[in-house]
Design a protein around this motif. Structure first.
Motif, PDB file in Angstrom:
ATOM      1  N   VAL A  51       0.823  -1.205   0.000  1.00 48.19           N
ATOM      2  CA  VAL A  51       0.000   0.000   0.000  1.00 48.19           C
ATOM      3  C   VAL A  51       0.858   1.257   0.000  1.00 48.19           C
ATOM      4  O   VAL A  51       1.968   1.278   0.539  1.00 48.19           O
ATOM      5  CB  VAL A  51      -0.971   0.040   1.206  1.00 48.19           C
ATOM      6  CG1 VAL A  51      -2.019  -1.064   1.096  1.00 48.19           C
ATOM      7  CG2 VAL A  51      -0.232  -0.056   2.532  1.00 48.19           C
ATOM      8  N   HIS A  52       0.297   2.307  -0.630  1.00 51.96           N
ATOM      9  CA  HIS A  52       0.886   3.638  -0.668  1.00 51.96           C
ATOM     10  C   HIS A  52      -0.151   4.651  -0.207  1.00 51.96           C
ATOM     11  O   HIS A  52      -1.359   4.417  -0.300  1.00 51.96           O
ATOM     12  CB  HIS A  52       1.335   3.990  -2.082  1.00 51.96           C
ATOM     13  CG  HIS A  52       2.597   3.324  -2.515  1.00 51.96           C
ATOM     14  ND1 HIS A  52       3.822   3.945  -2.461  1.00 51.96           N
ATOM     15  CD2 HIS A  52       2.824   2.083  -3.001  1.00 51.96           C
ATOM     16  CE1 HIS A  52       4.752   3.120  -2.902  1.00 51.96           C
ATOM     17  NE2 HIS A  52       4.173   1.969  -3.229  1.00 51.96           N
ATOM     18  N   LEU A  53       0.333   5.797   0.226  1.00 51.19           N
ATOM     19  CA  LEU A  53      -0.538   6.885   0.658  1.00 51.19           C
ATOM     20  C   LEU A  53      -0.723   7.864  -0.504  1.00 51.19           C
ATOM     21  O   LEU A  53       0.253   8.305  -1.117  1.00 51.19           O
ATOM     22  CB  LEU A  53       0.079   7.605   1.858  1.00 51.19           C
ATOM     23  CG  LEU A  53      -0.840   8.480   2.708  1.00 51.19           C
ATOM     24  CD1 LEU A  53      -1.923   7.646   3.385  1.00 51.19           C
ATOM     25  CD2 LEU A  53      -0.025   9.229   3.760  1.00 51.19           C
ATOM     26  N   GLU A  58      -5.532   8.784   1.363  1.00 47.68           N
ATOM     27  CA  GLU A  58      -6.114   7.446   1.262  1.00 47.68           C
ATOM     28  C   GLU A  58      -5.000   6.431   1.020  1.00 47.68           C
ATOM     29  O   GLU A  58      -3.915   6.775   0.548  1.00 47.68           O
ATOM     30  CB  GLU A  58      -7.137   7.388   0.122  1.00 47.68           C
ATOM     31  CG  GLU A  58      -8.317   8.322   0.279  1.00 47.68           C
ATOM     32  CD  GLU A  58      -9.240   7.913   1.400  1.00 47.68           C
ATOM     33  OE1 GLU A  58      -9.253   6.715   1.763  1.00 47.68           O
ATOM     34  OE2 GLU A  58      -9.957   8.788   1.920  1.00 47.68           O
ATOM     35  N   LEU A  59      -5.300   5.183   1.319  1.00 47.54           N
ATOM     36  CA  LEU A  59      -4.347   4.106   1.062  1.00 47.54           C
ATOM     37  C   LEU A  59      -4.768   3.351  -0.188  1.00 47.54           C
ATOM     38  O   LEU A  59      -5.889   2.832  -0.269  1.00 47.54           O
ATOM     39  CB  LEU A  59      -4.271   3.166   2.263  1.00 47.54           C
ATOM     40  CG  LEU A  59      -3.485   3.741   3.445  1.00 47.54           C
ATOM     41  CD1 LEU A  59      -3.761   2.945   4.714  1.00 47.54           C
ATOM     42  CD2 LEU A  59      -1.981   3.758   3.153  1.00 47.54           C
ATOM     43  N   SER A 113      -8.461   0.675  -3.618  1.00 47.58           N
ATOM     44  CA  SER A 113      -8.044   1.172  -2.314  1.00 47.58           C
ATOM     45  C   SER A 113      -7.921  -0.003  -1.358  1.00 47.58           C
ATOM     46  O   SER A 113      -8.462  -1.087  -1.598  1.00 47.58           O
ATOM     47  CB  SER A 113      -9.056   2.176  -1.769  1.00 47.58           C
ATOM     48  OG  SER A 113     -10.265   1.515  -1.405  1.00 47.58           O
ATOM     49  N   LEU A 114      -7.223   0.215  -0.252  1.00 47.76           N
ATOM     50  CA  LEU A 114      -7.112  -0.845   0.747  1.00 47.76           C
ATOM     51  C   LEU A 114      -8.486  -1.199   1.297  1.00 47.76           C
ATOM     52  O   LEU A 114      -8.780  -2.380   1.523  1.00 47.76           O
ATOM     53  CB  LEU A 114      -6.174  -0.412   1.876  1.00 47.76           C
ATOM     54  CG  LEU A 114      -6.001  -1.416   3.023  1.00 47.76           C
ATOM     55  CD1 LEU A 114      -5.467  -2.752   2.521  1.00 47.76           C
ATOM     56  CD2 LEU A 114      -5.087  -0.837   4.101  1.00 47.76           C
ATOM     57  N   VAL A 130       3.595  -1.925   4.016  1.00 46.94           N
ATOM     58  CA  VAL A 130       3.485  -0.473   3.898  1.00 46.94           C
ATOM     59  C   VAL A 130       4.775   0.022   3.245  1.00 46.94           C
ATOM     60  O   VAL A 130       5.855  -0.119   3.812  1.00 46.94           O
ATOM     61  CB  VAL A 130       3.269   0.163   5.288  1.00 46.94           C
ATOM     62  CG1 VAL A 130       3.245   1.676   5.184  1.00 46.94           C
ATOM     63  CG2 VAL A 130       1.963  -0.357   5.902  1.00 46.94           C
ATOM     64  N   ILE A 137       1.779   7.622   7.884  1.00 44.71           N
ATOM     65  CA  ILE A 137       1.212   6.520   7.117  1.00 44.71           C
ATOM     66  C   ILE A 137       0.801   5.373   8.029  1.00 44.71           C
ATOM     67  O   ILE A 137      -0.182   4.684   7.787  1.00 44.71           O
ATOM     68  CB  ILE A 137       2.179   6.043   6.009  1.00 44.71           C
ATOM     69  CG1 ILE A 137       1.437   5.107   5.040  1.00 44.71           C
ATOM     70  CG2 ILE A 137       3.424   5.376   6.602  1.00 44.71           C
ATOM     71  CD1 ILE A 137       2.228   4.778   3.787  1.00 44.71           C
ATOM     72  N   PHE A 141      -2.923   3.740   8.100  1.00 47.02           N
ATOM     73  CA  PHE A 141      -3.033   2.291   7.896  1.00 47.02           C
ATOM     74  C   PHE A 141      -3.788   1.641   9.058  1.00 47.02           C
ATOM     75  O   PHE A 141      -4.717   0.851   8.847  1.00 47.02           O
ATOM     76  CB  PHE A 141      -1.621   1.722   7.767  1.00 47.02           C
ATOM     77  CG  PHE A 141      -1.558   0.258   7.476  1.00 47.02           C
ATOM     78  CD1 PHE A 141      -2.055  -0.251   6.294  1.00 47.02           C
ATOM     79  CD2 PHE A 141      -0.975  -0.621   8.380  1.00 47.02           C
ATOM     80  CE1 PHE A 141      -1.984  -1.607   6.012  1.00 47.02           C
ATOM     81  CE2 PHE A 141      -0.895  -1.968   8.113  1.00 47.02           C
ATOM     82  CZ  PHE A 141      -1.407  -2.465   6.926  1.00 47.02           C
TER      83      PHE A 141
END
Length: 273
Positions: A51-53, A58-59, A113-114, A130, A137, A141
């Protein structure tokens, strides 16, 4: 007696079928198309992802911090909002045959999205890395996992020790995998015949099978991990012969870009002719 397993492993036993990015050699990586294929067709037990921000906090599910390799977009994920990212074609670059065909191009494949991913598979376990070291972050998360009720079915962490340590601090009761330096300290101590350092923050050794030409997973490492209540998942294994050997050795889980081949190996093991 080794310490008890983390609740994440309740009902699980070696060797786990883990689809790396959903199975990135069979479908566009880190998309619902890949994850659904892994779950519905190959009965994967764990989905591995990253995952990225986004710019709006948002993730989003993605491995790279840039867009060019997997989508028709350009630039950094962090410079885009989730809405902007989800207008991109996440199947644009995927080709199963060296560029002759692009079967997912223009088929509506998006970057999930996550939250979307966790909701799509409400009973499945995840291994989530992550990726970027950006302030806050770990809080974003943690908030998503808590709000989606996914804390007990996610093994979390980062390759970066700084991020891994912050994750362990924010969510101490979660299942965490070792970050890079802590993992290296554990593995190197075993290889030199020393006692590995005690670190109760981390439960899982997500690790490569080889470092150069050296095979890292051996009887000594498996024995040491078991004695310390740790679990070993090996990445990224796409060769059936290596898969069979790891299953015979009793490794905890195999991460693969070929969930079809791993399913064949595990089924043959369970149902020998």
């Amino acid at each position: 007696m080794p310490p008890p397993r983390h609740p994440y492993f309740r009902g699980l036993s070696p060797t786990l079928h883990i689809s790396h990015r959903g199975g990135s050699l069979l479908a566009p990586e880190n998309t619902l198309a890949a994850f659904r294929m892994a779950v519905e067709r190959y009965h994967t037990q764990v989905l591995e992802t990253d995952v990225h921000l986004t710019r709006d906090g948002e993730l989003v599910v993605a491995h790279d911090d840039t867009l060019e390799r997997c989508t028709d977009g350009v630039g950094n994920i962090a410079d885009h909002t989730l809405a902007e990212l989800q207008r991109l074609d996440a199947g644009h670059r995927f080709t199963p045959d060296g560029g002759r065909t692009f079967p997912f191009r223009g088929q509506g494949v998006r970057m999930p999205s996550l939250r979307e991913l966790l909701r799509a598979f409400p009973a499945l376990r995840f291994n989530i890395e992550v990726k970027p070291d950006v302030p806050g972050i770990e809080d974003a998360f943690f908030q998503v996992l808590r709000e989606e009720g996914a804390m007990e079915r996610a093994c979390v962490g980062s390759e970066l020790d700084s991020v891994g340590e912050r994750l362990a601090r924010v969510m101490p009761d979660a299942c965490h995998f070792y970050p890079r330096d802590a993992l290296a300290a554990f593995v190197l101590s075993v290889r030199t015949g020393e006692q590995p350092p005690e670190d109760p923050r981390y439960t899982v050794l997500d690790m490569p099978l080889y470092f150069g030409d050296v095979r890292l997973v051996d009887e000594a490492l498996l024995r040491a991990a078991d004695a310390h209540g740790k679990w070993i998942n090996v990445w990224t294994v796409d060769d059936p012969q290596e898969m069979r050997q790891l299953v015979t050795e009793g490794v905890g889980g195999i991460m693969t870009d070929r969930p079809d081949l791993l399913r064949q190996v595990l089924d043959a093991r369970q149902n020998p002719s």
